[in-house]
Design a protein around this motif. Structure first.
Motif, PDB file in Angstrom:
ATOM      1  N   LEU A 278       0.828  -1.208   0.000  1.00 24.13           N
ATOM      2  CA  LEU A 278       0.000   0.000   0.000  1.00 24.13           C
ATOM      3  C   LEU A 278       0.859   1.254   0.000  1.00 24.13           C
TER       4      LEU A 278
ATOM      5  N   THR B  44      -3.638   1.163  -5.212  1.00 25.81           N
ATOM      6  CA  THR B  44      -4.081   1.937  -4.052  1.00 25.81           C
ATOM      7  C   THR B  44      -5.561   1.694  -3.783  1.00 25.81           C
TER       8      THR B  44
ATOM      9  N   TYR C 109      -8.154  -2.914   3.132  1.00 29.52           N
ATOM     10  CA  TYR C 109      -7.949  -2.480   4.506  1.00 29.52           C
ATOM     11  C   TYR C 109      -9.215  -1.859   5.097  1.00 29.52           C
ATOM     12  N   THR C 110      -9.979  -1.167   4.276  1.00 29.89           N
ATOM     13  CA  THR C 110     -11.246  -0.613   4.753  1.00 29.89           C
ATOM     14  C   THR C 110     -12.240  -1.744   5.080  1.00 29.89           C
TER      15      THR C 110
ATOM     16  N   GLY D 187      -6.436  -0.270  -0.507  1.00 30.69           N
ATOM     17  CA  GLY D 187      -7.207   0.584   0.390  1.00 30.69           C
ATOM     18  C   GLY D 187      -8.577  -0.002   0.667  1.00 30.69           C
TER      19      GLY D 187
END
Length: 112
Positions: free
Chosen positions: A66, A101, A108-109, A105
């Motif tokens: 990331l 990304t 991870y969210t 992202g």
């Protein structure tokens, strides 16, 4: 006349490409984006291999990927804005940076 015109435009196109330089920022961003994509593929492979139990390794590799993807995105934006550079490495950096990304992202969210 048409043949000489074709020769003229062929010569000028080659001359125009000769004037362009390689962007160091674009190459660094492209390498970082490719490394981020590679780390993502490796972490997905390890996750499947260990049946979802490779927590620390996959998390660390994902976080490093990331950071690399975000850096590649920033470097790609900076390289595209430069004057008279060859367009391929900055575009690779920009496209892979945005994709990685967004994917990392989103993972991870979703993990939170």
């Amino acid at each position: 006349m048409a043949n000489s015109r074709k020769e003229y435009f062929r010569r000028t196109r080659k001359t125009r490409m000769r004037d362009l330089k390689h962007s160091v920022t674009g190459w660094i961003g492209a390498v970082a984006a490719i490394c981020a994509a590679g780390l993502f593929c490796v972490s997905v492979g390890f996750s499947f291999y260990y049946g979802g139990e490779a927590e620390f390794f996959v998390g660390t590799a994902g976080l490093i990927a990331l950071v690399l993807a975000a850096g590649a995105l920033v470097l790609g934006i900076l390289a595209v804005r430069e004057e008279k550079v060859r367009p391929v490495p900055p575009r690779i950096s920009l496209v892979l940076g945005v994709i990685m990304t967004a994917v990392l992202g989103g993972l991870y969210t979703y993990g939170f």
